[in-house]
Design an enzyme around this catalytic site. Structure first.
Site, mmCIF file in Angstrom:
data_model
loop_
_atom_site.group_PDB
_atom_site.id
_atom_site.type_symbol
_atom_site.label_atom_id
_atom_site.label_comp_id
_atom_site.label_asym_id
_atom_site.label_seq_id
_atom_site.Cartn_x
_atom_site.Cartn_y
_atom_site.Cartn_z
ATOM 1 N N LYS A 3 0.833 -1.213 0.000
ATOM 2 C CA LYS A 3 0.000 0.000 0.000
ATOM 3 C C LYS A 3 0.861 1.254 0.000
ATOM 4 C CE LYS A 3 -2.961 -3.183 0.338
ATOM 5 N NZ LYS A 3 -2.446 -4.495 -0.120
ATOM 6 N N GLU A 9 -2.705 -5.243 -7.912
ATOM 7 C CA GLU A 9 -2.102 -4.168 -7.126
ATOM 8 C C GLU A 9 -0.709 -3.827 -7.650
ATOM 9 O OE1 GLU A 9 -4.438 -4.482 -2.835
ATOM 10 O OE2 GLU A 9 -2.319 -5.047 -2.922
ATOM 11 N N GLU A 28 -4.192 -13.685 -16.830
ATOM 12 C CA GLU A 28 -5.125 -14.347 -15.905
ATOM 13 C C GLU A 28 -5.839 -15.475 -16.640
ATOM 14 O OE1 GLU A 28 -7.281 -15.997 -13.374
ATOM 15 O OE2 GLU A 28 -6.063 -14.361 -12.549
ATOM 16 N N LEU A 36 -6.557 -12.781 4.552
ATOM 17 C CA LEU A 36 -6.578 -11.345 4.817
ATOM 18 C C LEU A 36 -6.087 -11.106 6.233
ATOM 19 C CD1 LEU A 36 -10.139 -10.591 3.382
ATOM 20 C CD2 LEU A 36 -7.959 -10.000 2.292
ATOM 21 N N HIS A 62 -22.665 15.566 3.021
ATOM 22 C CA HIS A 62 -22.475 16.028 1.639
ATOM 23 C C HIS A 62 -21.445 17.155 1.637
ATOM 24 C CE1 HIS A 62 -23.476 17.287 -2.455
ATOM 25 N NE2 HIS A 62 -23.474 18.541 -1.999
#
Length: 462
Positions: free
Chosen positions: A55, A186, A202, A313, A439
């Protein structure tokens, strides 16, 4: 070891990754005397070779993209390239800070931490550093490592795993990524942002094939727009070295060449040679088999994390480790609903989901009992400001609860928290619709989607 050799711990944990250290911290918090054995660094794959470093690379890539695209926001900036050592310094700094914090936590909870390579020596003991560590219960949490395919040898140079990719000393000019799951897309995203020419291979018919098909198609559309190439629906046959790189040949004879080949076909459990089978622990293809309370077939042994055949995970490992600690401490525990676990792929754009896909819902409830609604982020003010596109798709049992939330778009991973509550609390669309969302936020898109599903759309067409 702080304790002498005669000590019998309440819990001996083999493996200090997400599942193991979560069990240690929670167990100690509940008054258990805990020993945690780790051969490398506490934090495991997630902290050192997985979630956190990838990340960090993706965020660096995002900064690079923003620099390239700044003029469309009226900001004059120049992009001069990627300083790879500086990127690694930033990445390693993030890891180092979290690692020190985790070491402090382990010490503050008075967990006995033992560094060394452990091996299960009986149903109640682990041998490490020439000592036998005894426990009333043993938790196996030895994690996983990158897998390859038969006949495809990872050399760490031209044919690499995700471990190698995280410390690569350059941005490859071109890369083939074998595997279009989470790890593959990623790295494809990060490397493309860094300036590499990327092709994903893939074998199944879509990228991120475990996600809802609509999410896969949206990601494929976004990758095409970004210039990330991919080949779907044909399996790998073999790889060959070329004069300056690698050639990949598919089962249909199609060939691709690049400087490096990243093998991203998943991760396999670390269980071989650790004494599990000798002590009677049931396994299947290397995975340790457990029930819904993470108990193995041996009463004194439990297992968690990537070692067991549940979702790979880190947050699943945390939850499983805590469940074991709480069970051993005599607390009431509830099995994990793995469909209710949020899943996020942090490519650009992000893919986030919780619950089941539309196809799975139709399989369970019948096609005539399932309602699906798509809310386009084009109607969301904050997404427009961020210049991101995508959709939120809701899957509902007719006249009943929302059973799936599937989101594609930048920062959608930050929206999955509310989606998790919607699924796990079995919310009706009308119940979510009556909540007032701030908002302008991207979170507002979840509210708008439920307004539409409840039959009262605001910023979307009926």
């Amino acid at each position: 070891m702080a304790n002498d050799a005669s000590t019998v711990f309440d819990l001996v944990i083999l493996g200090g990754g997400s599942g193991g250290y979560a069990a240690a911290l929670r167990g100690a918090q509940l008054g258990l005397d805990v020993a945690l054995i780790e051969k490398d660094k506490v934090g495991g794959t997630c902290l050192h070779r997985g979630c956190i470093p990838t990340k960090a690379l993706l965020h660096a890539g995002e900064i690079a993209d923003q620099a390239r695209e700044s003029e469309q926001f009226g900001v004059k900036a120049t992009f001069e390239g990627i300083d790879v050592p500086a990127v690694h310094k930033y990445k390693d700094g993030v890891i180092s800070g979290l690692y020190k914090g985790l070491q402090g936590l382990i010490a503050s909870r008075k967990v006995t931490y033992i560094e060394g390579e452990g091996r299960l020596s009986s149903p109640t003991s682990v041998d490490v550093n020439g000592q036998r560590v005894q426990g009333r219960h043993v938790l196996l949490a030895t994690g996983s490592v990158p897998k390859s395919l038969p006949g495809l040898e990872i050399d760490g140079d031209r044919i690499i795993s995700s471990d190698h990719a995280l410390v690569l000393d350059r941005v490859p000019k071109s890369a083939i990524i074998l595997g279009g799951g989470v790890i593959g897309v990623e790295f494809a995203s990060a490397w493309k942002s860094f300036g590499a020419d990327v092709t994903v291979i893939e074998g199944l018919k879509h990228l991120v094939p475990v996600e809802d098909e609509n999410s896969s198609k949206l990601l494929e559309r976004a990758f095409r727009k970004r210039g990330i190439k991919f080949n779907l629906g044909t399996f790998f046959s073999k790889a060959e070295y070329t004069a300056d790189g690698v050639k990949v040949i598919l089962a249909d004879g199609k060939e691709f060449e690049a400087e490096v080949l990243l093998v991203a076909v998943g991760r396999g459990p670390v269980s071989a040679g650790l004494g599990y089978e000798e002590q009677g622990v049931a396994t299947d293809r290397g995975y340790v088999l457990v029930d819904e309370y993470m108990r193995t077939n041996v009463p004194t042994i439990s297992a968690v994390g990537d070692l067991v055949p549940t979702l790979q995970l880190a947050h699943v490992g945390f939850a499983e480790g805590m469940l074991v600690a709480e069970r051993l401490a005599g607390q009431k525990t509830v099995p994990i609903d793995y469909d209710g676990v949020p899943r996020v792929t942090y490519c650009h754009p992000e893919v986030a989901s919780v619950g089941i896909t539309e196809a799975k819902a139709k399989e369970i409830y019948g096609a005539d009992k399932v309602v699906a609604l798509k809310y386009n982020l084009a109607g969301n003010g904050k997404s427009k400001i961020l210049n991101t596109s995508g959709e939120i798709k809701l899957v509902q049992v007719k006249d009943g609860a929302v059973v799936g939330v599937h989101m594609v778009g930048d920062r959608m991973g930050e929206q999955v928290g509310e989606a998790q509550l919607i699924y796990n609390w079995e919310a009706l669309p009308a119940e979510v619709a009556q909540l007032v969302h701030a908002h302008p936020t991207q979170n507002e898109a979840l509210g708008e989607a439920h307004l539409a599903l409840a039959g009262k759309p605001l910023h979307s067409h009926d």
